[in-house]
Design an enzyme around this catalytic site. Structure first.
Site, PDB file in Angstrom:
ATOM      1  CG  ASP A  62      20.999  21.886 -56.464  1.00 47.70           C
ATOM      2  OD1 ASP A  62      20.470  21.594 -57.646  1.00 47.70           O
ATOM      3  OD2 ASP A  62      21.393  21.274 -55.583  1.00 47.70           O
ATOM      4  CG  ASN A  70      12.271  13.225 -55.198  1.00 44.03           C
ATOM      5  OD1 ASN A  70      11.144  13.717 -54.669  1.00 44.03           O
ATOM      6  ND2 ASN A  70      12.785  14.004 -56.426  1.00 44.03           N
ATOM      7  CG  ASP A  79       5.935  16.613 -56.426  1.00 40.41           C
ATOM      8  OD1 ASP A  79       6.776  16.837 -57.101  1.00 40.41           O
ATOM      9  OD2 ASP A  79       4.720  15.924 -56.751  1.00 40.41           O
ATOM     10  CG  ASP A 105      16.984  19.708 -56.930  1.00 39.51           C
ATOM     11  OD1 ASP A 105      17.352  19.527 -58.171  1.00 39.51           O
ATOM     12  OD2 ASP A 105      17.787  19.484 -55.999  1.00 39.51           O
TER      13      ASP A 105
END
Length: 252
Positions: A62, A70, A79, A105
């Site tokens: 993770d 984000n 991205d 993610d």
């Protein structure tokens, strides 16, 4: 050749709707495999490991703090970070290994022939590489990230596919709650520790109604019950509107 209807009139051939075709095994953003690949080929890799009598490590990975990226930098920036993370994976893994974008993610790694020691070594190297890497956002900004990793090994820890995934996932959960940027093996996870972490994770914010002392006491009661098995009771009382129902709902 044109398609003919019942009256022998030519009809145009209808184009295929690609939305309903069989799913691809490649994640379009990162170029890594996707979850379809995982569920299709992990059993096959485990069968090969069983026949070849060699171990197989499964890692759950993770990217720490990705939601913040984000939220503050935008999804285009997120991205770009994921693409660069995939590049780090490509440089580190062998041709026989597989990297899967599990969700958002979260990534999974399948490492044939990797035992506990080898899996921990690779996982720690990934943590170090990502921690030292300068990610570049969509606008050229420099970002720093870390990884949390949990892993389990077939057949040492389990011989079942879904159990292997679940054990690695719980080990990942433990890594994040131990401070992130670290590696945990499923053997480090105890039922009491995971149960307590899951329960405390259900509280979105300890201060949402200024009830720090009450929550602390509830946590103590829960820890006693989960570790010792002794039965405990908590009585929540107060005037109408002070938040009793909300406390009970959050505890559930």
């Amino acid at each position: 050749k044109p398609i003919m209807d019942n009256n022998q009139n030519p009809q145009k051939e209808q184009p295929k709707d690609i939305r309903f075709e069989a799913p691809t095994f490649i994640d379009p953003l990162t170029g890594m495999f996707n979850r379809y690949y995982l569920y299709q080929f992990l059993p096959e890799e485990m069968s090969k490991a069983r026949l070849g009598r060699y171990p197989l490590a499964y890692l759950m990975v993770d990217l720490d703090g990705f939601k913040k990226i984000n939220d503050t930098q935008g999804h285009l920036c997120g991205d770009e970070v994921l693409k660069q993370l995939a590049g780090i994976f490509r440089k580190k893994i062998r041709a026989t290994d597989s990297v899967i974008r599990y969700a958002g993610d979260e990534f999974s790694l399948i490492l044939p022939t990797a035992d506990v020691g080898r899996a921990k070594f690779i996982a720690q190297q990934l943590c170090d590489d990502v921690g030292n890497f300068e990610f570049k956002g969509s606008d050229g900004q420099i970002l720093h990230c870390t990884l949390s990793i949990g892993y389990a090994v077939f057949p040492l820890d389990t011989q079942e596919q879904m159990k292997l995934i679940d054990m690695a996932d719980k080990a990942l959960y433990l890594s994040k709650h131990r401070g992130k940027n670290r590696v945990s093996h499923t053997k480090e996870v105890t039922l009491e520790e995971v149960s307590s972490l899951v329960a405390m994770d259900s509280f979105p914010c300890q201060k949402f109604i200024d009830r720090e002392q009450e929550f602390s006491r509830l946590k103590q009661i829960y820890d006693i019950v989960s570790v010792s098995g002794l039965l405990q009771a908590a009585c929540i009382s107060g005037f109408t509107g002070v938040g009793k129902s909300r406390v009970v709902a959050e505890l559930k």
